[in-house]
Motif scaffolding. Structure first.
Motif, short mmCIF file in Angstrom:
data_model
loop_
_atom_site.label_atom_id
_atom_site.label_comp_id
_atom_site.label_asym_id
_atom_site.label_seq_id
_atom_site.Cartn_x
_atom_site.Cartn_y
_atom_site.Cartn_z
N UNK A 1 5.41 10.13 5.88
CA UNK A 1 4.83 11.45 5.64
C UNK A 1 3.46 11.36 4.98
N UNK A 2 3.27 10.36 4.12
CA UNK A 2 1.99 10.23 3.41
C UNK A 2 0.85 9.77 4.30
N UNK A 3 1.14 9.23 5.47
CA UNK A 3 0.11 8.71 6.35
C UNK A 3 -0.45 9.77 7.29
N UNK B 1 10.58 1.75 2.97
CA UNK B 1 9.20 1.30 2.70
C UNK B 1 8.55 2.15 1.62
N UNK B 2 7.53 1.59 1.00
CA UNK B 2 6.82 2.29 -0.07
C UNK B 2 5.67 3.08 0.55
N UNK B 3 5.58 4.37 0.22
CA UNK B 3 4.54 5.26 0.76
C UNK B 3 3.56 5.56 -0.37
N UNK B 4 2.48 4.76 -0.43
CA UNK B 4 1.50 4.89 -1.53
C UNK B 4 0.83 6.25 -1.52
N UNK C 1 -5.22 4.60 1.03
CA UNK C 1 -3.96 5.06 1.63
C UNK C 1 -3.94 4.89 3.14
N UNK C 2 -5.12 4.62 3.74
CA UNK C 2 -5.15 4.43 5.19
C UNK C 2 -4.77 3.02 5.59
N UNK C 3 -4.77 2.10 4.65
CA UNK C 3 -4.48 0.72 4.95
C UNK C 3 -3.04 0.60 5.45
#
Length: 787
Positions: free
Chosen positions: A705-707, A642-645, A626-628
């Motif tokens: 938000x996921x990052x 954008x897609x937030x894995x 997820x850090x990529x």
């Protein structure tokens, strides 16, 4: 013998002038004679001027130019009766000339003329003095002077004069005077009704007509109507109505009845006297169109009372009115439509009139604007809370005609047409038909009018039609949102209320809501809600709907999302902003990502659904670290969310967990945002540096938000809210000051005795003791919410 000798018996006086007979052939000479000191000369001069003035208006003007008005105004008060009489006759005739009237204003002649109405004066003086006052009383200034010099009382007394000319002049003068409201009340106070009613039996039609028109005018006064009942006025009027020989008086008699029907006491009295049956019979039998129209107006006036509408329905008044709609006379059809509008306030009558709808719809094609307006008014009343009548209009192809009438030059016709369309729009099928006839562009055109009634009806119609997405799109396309927003500034409370209602309906989709915001609706609605005088429930609803349609904006402006505000992909938090903050959609924010468009960084809740389902690269990307860095946030002309894995994984983990959902979400949020942080070591938790690095990495203010791996209070509260919304947990999100934010949940605990207690509000600790619930307003909760 050639010289005559005076007889002894003849007296001789050298200072006596022998009589000199004068024969004048010019008006100028007669006017000069008005300055003579001799009474006989004055009398003859006044008589000659009177005869000359009677011959035409030009002669009156000539006499005025020769200076006759001023001496005549003096001579009407001469001590000699003959001079006085002849002067009054001359002035009475001349007073009908407009230039003479202007001249008399400078001479203050009214008191002198009124004095000639005294019983001591002869009938001829009365005739021409009243004639003079009749001519002058048409002018407002003279009305005031006659009232102030108490001229009404002697005029009323002269109504009983034995001379018909005096009666005629007196009643005509009173008729002129009662055009002013203070004279209406004075006639009743001076007991003027009995002699006026007596004149209805005069052998002269002109006196009858003038008396009836005067009674019609004064019965608009409520106190006069009471006096009218007390002197048995209804007996006289109904007697006239029932007498064929008085057919020329029927129209006026009906207008008097209409006036009196303003009072419930008069209404009851007419019913007791059998007046209602007589009136309905008259409507169906009279052959005089104007009288018939006035009879229908009287029926409409009676129908103002709910009890009377019930009585009229029992007497099948609907059939009578329906038949009148087929009459050729336009006045009759107009009156019938107006009566239908009033009578159909009775629910049973509304259904009975269904067969009349088609002929009323056809009247919308009439050339007369008054008839078109009356027809639309009738349809407005018939469709009020009556869907079957609304469908009957549609079947008669009335919706097309009503839309056309929105563009009618007659404002009243447009008002009622919009009202009918509002009533019909409650049915989806009818709504589609109305919109198909291009109702929305016509209504938008009306939003630019200045007439309050038009604006009230047009905003109602817009609100009724805009409940469909297609209608809202059309409203946007024809430029209707901006004028609608501007109407929120109206000083008229009903216009503001209707505009707010329309905006609350239009705000049901995000695109329309966004355009409304850009047109200034939010700022205006907030101003209204803060005003104790202008605020209303519809403005509050409109403001709430606008905010609910754009939760990102709502949270930015209000700092609060309720449990019912469910966030979705694309939700973002630009931080707290002021009400005048320019409203951008996210795409606009993204296009301006290299400028500071936010108060601080913009935290984006991006698409949590995997893109390209079935694509191997997408499947592989799901499991990547997820850090990529995510390539999807690179600016592209065809930009999409954008897609937030990382966020997707959090949602998936919460859904698949077998633990209680609330506990799972608490721990997921805490772990994702950097774990537990002791309050004493909060200054060592360098979340600002971490956010700056993410912004630098993305070359943008926008942060997924996921990052976020080091999040403080407001990051964690935001993540908790969006995760809870994904898995069906109920919670609110509240922003505090100094980077604080928290979530509130309501918990119902079992009672020790029986049942459950009232739900209580708790705040979730996501920072220091993850998962700890603090009762709202407790010391621990307050400490969590503030520094």
């Amino acid at each position: 013998m050639g010289k005559k000798v005076k007889k002894e018996s003849e007296p001789f006086s050298k200072d006596v002038f022998d009589p000199l007979p004068i024969e004048s052939k010019t008006a100028a000479t007669a006017v000069l004679m008005l300055s003579s000191p001799e009474e006989e000369v004055l009398a003859k001069a006044c008589e000659a001027i009177h005869k000359f003035a009677e011959k035409g208006d030009e002669n009156k003007t000539s006499l005025m130019c020769l200076g006759a008005v001023e001496p005549l105004s003096r001579l009407i008060s001469h001590e000699d009766k003959t001079v006085r009489r002849n002067a009054v006759m001359a002035l009475g005739v001349m007073a009908s000339n407009n230039e003479v009237k202007k001249c008399l204003k400078k001479l203050d002649v009214i008191p002198a003329v009124i004095s000639k109405l005294s019983p001591e004066e002869n009938v001829v003086v009365h005739e021409f003095a009243t004639l003079c006052l009749t001519s002058l009383s048409a002018d407002f200034c003279y009305k005031v002077q006659i009232f102030e010099h108490k001229g009404l009382e002697p005029l009323i007394q002269l109504l009983s004069s034995p001379d018909p000319d005096v009666k005629k002049n007196s009643v005509e003068c009173i008729f002129n005077l009662v055009q002013d409201f203070q004279n209406r009340a004075a006639v009743q106070q001076l007991n003027g009704l009995p002699p006026l009613l007596e004149l209805l039996h005069s052998e002269f039609p002109v006196i009858q007509q003038l008396a009836l028109r005067t009674i019609e005018n004064i019965t608009t006064d409520s106190e006069t109507r009471v006096a009218f009942r007390n002197v048995q006025g209804f007996d006289r009027i109904l007697e006239i109505l029932g007498t064929k020989e008085f057919s020329d008086l029927h129209e006026g008699a009906l207008r008097v009845i209409s006036n009196c029907l303003e009072d419930s006491e008069s209404m009851q009295l007419i019913q007791t006297m059998g007046g209602l049956e007589q009136l309905l019979q008259f409507v169906g039998t009279t052959t005089l169109p104007e009288a018939q129209a006035n009879a229908v107006k009287a029926v409409a006036r009676m129908a103002q009372s709910g009890e009377n509408r019930k009585i009229l329905h029992e007497r099948n008044v609907e059939k009578t009115l329906t038949d009148l709609l087929m009459q050729e006379n336009e006045s009759v059809r107009t009156a019938a439509c107006q009566a239908v509008a009033t009578v159909s306030k009775n629910l049973s009558s509304r259904d009975t009139f269904r067969n009349a709808i088609k002929p009323i719809v056809q009247l919308l094609n009439s050339e007369g604007s008054e008839l078109r307006m009356a027809a639309a008014e009738a349809l407005s009343s018939l469709t009020n809370d009556n869907n079957l009548n609304a469908y009957a209009i549609h079947e008669a192809e009335g919706d097309k005609l009503l839309v056309r009438q929105l563009r009618d030059s007659c404002m009243g016709a447009a008002v009622y047409a919009a009202s009918v369309l509002t009533n019909m729009a409650s049915q989806e099928e009818l709504r589609r038909s109305i919109l198909a006839h291009e109702a929305m562009p016509a209504l938008v055109a009306l939003l630019h009018c200045t007439d309050n009634n038009i604006l009230i009806s047009a905003t109602q119609a817009v609100a009724s039609l805009a409940c469909d997405a297609e209608a809202r799109m059309e409203l946007r396309n024809v430029g209707g949102l901006s004028p609608l927003v501007q109407l929120l500034k109206s000083i008229n409370a009903e216009i503001r209320r209707n505009a707010s209602w329309a905006i609350s309906v239009c705000a049901n989709d995000e695109i329309t809501a966004l355009e409304l915001c850009n047109a200034g609706a939010l700022e205006i609605l907030q101003e209204i809600t803060l005003s104790p005088n202008r605020n209303n429930k519809f403005s509050e609803l409109a403001l709430q709907k606008l905010l609910d349609s754009n939760l990102s904006l709502k949270y930015s402006l209000t700092g609060h999302l309720s449990a019912s505000n469910i966030t979705t992909d694309g939700f973002y938090d630009p931080g707290q902003v002021q009400i005048n903050y320019c409203i951008f959609c996210f795409e606009q924010q993204k296009e301006q990502q290299n400028t500071e468009v936010c108060v601080r960084e913009l935290f984006l809740l991006t698409d949590s659904k995997m893109k390209g389902k079935g694509n191997k690269e997408d499947e592989k990307r799901k499991d990547e670290d997820e850090y990529k860095p995510q390539p999807e946030i690179v600016v592209d002309e065809a930009w999409s969310l954008p897609y937030d894995a990382a966020f997707h994984n959090l949602v998936k983990e919460a859904v698949e967990s077998i633990s209680p959902l609330q506990d799972v979400v608490k721990m997921l949020v805490c772990d994702a945002m950097g774990g537990q942080v002791e309050a004493e070591k909060l200054h060592d938790f360098l979340w600002e540096l971490h956010i700056s690095e993410l912004k630098f990495e993305a070359c943008s203010n926008i942060v997924l938000i996921g990052k976020i791996k080091k999040g403080t209070y407001f990051h964690r509260a935001l993540l908790y809210k969006v995760l809870a919304d994904r898995i069906g947990l109920s919670c609110s999100l509240i922003r505090g000051e100094y980077n604080r934010a928290w979530n509130e949940i309501f918990i119902t605990s079992p009672k020790k005795t029986y049942g459950y207690s009232q739900p209580e509000c708790y705040i979730i600790d996501l920072m220091h003791q993850p998962g700890n619930l603090m009762k709202s307003n407790s010391p621990a909760a307050l400490a969590y919410q503030t520094i």
